[in-house]
Design an enzyme around this catalytic site. Sequence first.
Site, PDB file in Angstrom:
ATOM      1  N   TYR A  91     -11.652   3.311 -30.573  1.00 34.75           N
ATOM      2  CA  TYR A  91     -12.999   3.854 -30.387  1.00 34.75           C
ATOM      3  C   TYR A  91     -14.044   2.875 -30.934  1.00 34.75           C
ATOM      4  O   TYR A  91     -13.711   1.774 -31.368  1.00 34.75           O
ATOM      5  CB  TYR A  91     -13.081   5.246 -31.013  1.00 34.75           C
ATOM      6  CG  TYR A  91     -12.150   6.231 -30.332  1.00 34.75           C
ATOM      7  CD1 TYR A  91     -12.401   6.678 -29.041  1.00 34.75           C
ATOM      8  CD2 TYR A  91     -10.990   6.666 -30.954  1.00 34.75           C
ATOM      9  CE1 TYR A  91     -11.528   7.553 -28.394  1.00 34.75           C
ATOM     10  CE2 TYR A  91     -10.107   7.537 -30.314  1.00 34.75           C
ATOM     11  CZ  TYR A  91     -10.391   7.973 -29.032  1.00 34.75           C
ATOM     12  OH  TYR A  91      -9.513   8.826 -28.388  1.00 34.75           O
ATOM     13  N   GLN A 127     -13.670  14.849 -38.933  1.00 33.70           N
ATOM     14  CA  GLN A 127     -13.552  13.462 -38.492  1.00 33.70           C
ATOM     15  C   GLN A 127     -14.662  13.174 -37.486  1.00 33.70           C
ATOM     16  O   GLN A 127     -14.762  13.813 -36.440  1.00 33.70           O
ATOM     17  CB  GLN A 127     -12.199  13.183 -37.841  1.00 33.70           C
ATOM     18  CG  GLN A 127     -12.029  11.698 -37.543  1.00 33.70           C
ATOM     19  CD  GLN A 127     -10.826  11.400 -36.671  1.00 33.70           C
ATOM     20  OE1 GLN A 127     -10.846  11.645 -35.480  1.00 33.70           O
ATOM     21  NE2 GLN A 127      -9.789  10.858 -37.272  1.00 33.70           N
ATOM     22  N   ARG A 148     -10.544   6.259 -41.335  1.00 29.36           N
ATOM     23  CA  ARG A 148      -9.282   6.127 -40.598  1.00 29.36           C
ATOM     24  C   ARG A 148      -9.264   4.776 -39.893  1.00 29.36           C
ATOM     25  O   ARG A 148     -10.220   4.422 -39.187  1.00 29.36           O
ATOM     26  CB  ARG A 148      -9.140   7.261 -39.577  1.00 29.36           C
ATOM     27  CG  ARG A 148      -7.831   7.241 -38.760  1.00 29.36           C
ATOM     28  CD  ARG A 148      -7.740   8.525 -37.975  1.00 29.36           C
ATOM     29  NE  ARG A 148      -6.731   8.535 -36.940  1.00 29.36           N
ATOM     30  CZ  ARG A 148      -5.547   9.140 -37.021  1.00 29.36           C
ATOM     31  NH1 ARG A 148      -5.204   9.738 -38.149  1.00 29.36           N
ATOM     32  NH2 ARG A 148      -4.711   9.148 -35.995  1.00 29.36           N
ATOM     33  N   GLY A 196       1.029  14.986 -36.552  1.00 28.68           N
ATOM     34  CA  GLY A 196       0.443  15.409 -35.289  1.00 28.68           C
ATOM     35  C   GLY A 196       1.380  16.296 -34.498  1.00 28.68           C
ATOM     36  O   GLY A 196       1.372  17.522 -34.636  1.00 28.68           O
TER      37      GLY A 196
END
Length: 370
Positions: A183, A106, A230, A325
């Site tokens: 981000y 990623q 993503r 996760g």
Amino acid sequence: MTTTVEHPALAPITLGGLALRNRYAVAPMSRVSARPDGTPTGEMADYYAEFARGGFGLVFSEGTYPDSAASQGYLNQPGLARDEHVAGWRVVTAGVRAAGGRMIAQLMHAGAIAQGNPNTVGPSAVQPRGEKMRAYGGSGPWPVPRELTTAEIDDIIDGFAAAAVRARQAGFDGVEVHAANGYLLDQFLTDYTNHRTDSHGGPVANRIRLTARVVTAVAEAVPELVTGVRLSQTKVNDFTYRWPGGRADAEVIFAAVAEAGARYLHIASEGRNWLETAKLADGGTITALAREVTGLPVIANGGMHDLAQAHEVLTGGHADLLSIGHGALANPDLPARVAAAEPLAEFDRAMVSPTVTVANARRWRESRQA
């Protein structure tokens, strides 16, 4: 005679040409455990290989910075910006593959919410909401970022493509473009952080343009690898945000990344359960809509260690794979446990507190075994 019905998550699947032994994936989770120069360590190799040994078909790397200019978000975050990074990751991917798993890198540019990098940049000079995250070594408010120029945007795209080539050299099976969770690429997509008036600002079709350009650049740089993206509505610094246009915005976003060359979509929940973030006003789900609009495989995230929810997501047409996760941290052998009908361990927040490092999780396990 009693017949045991296998959970649908244990069925094999092909993701963009990549054959996987089941539909369980380890979600990308920042562990800030690399060397100061961004090189992965042997401890990280053990950490990632454990998931593959536990039966996960797919393992995502944590967010990895693609260039040495302004993309690094955290101290001790791993990179794919230099040759030494390639050598470190090669050990990691070899361990995952030896245990029967596949691994996707990623690539993440932190942009305005970089807290281990004084060079913060963004689509516009807008201070991010919230404060830096203590678990990742930060404190206090984020500074106002410097607005990127058109030339710098082009450089960032080139940086993603170059990092994708390094990912191939490092033995990864695919590359995921991180356009979620607040981000940089998500900052371009978000209306309140993007005040640009050029071709990357304004309507949602413009705000998704940078992500689409990055996806195309990566797909063209490494056509033999699986390229995915993503996306999320929620962010690490804003858990309540939703795309203002709802379904209409989502359709534009999903269509743009599919046309750009993505071979799967990974829809993140950023610390929230899928049920909280996936529902649309009309009763549908954002993950099902992504499948409908693009015809591509979709990975759902958020509480997917819950067997009943995972079953509904897969059999109800909401998604094709599941990324896990906290449930994976507590159960690195989760697929093996599900196959054997064994109970799952509960996640303990002490595993990621006071820091999210691999070493902290190891100390937690050692204390439990003492």
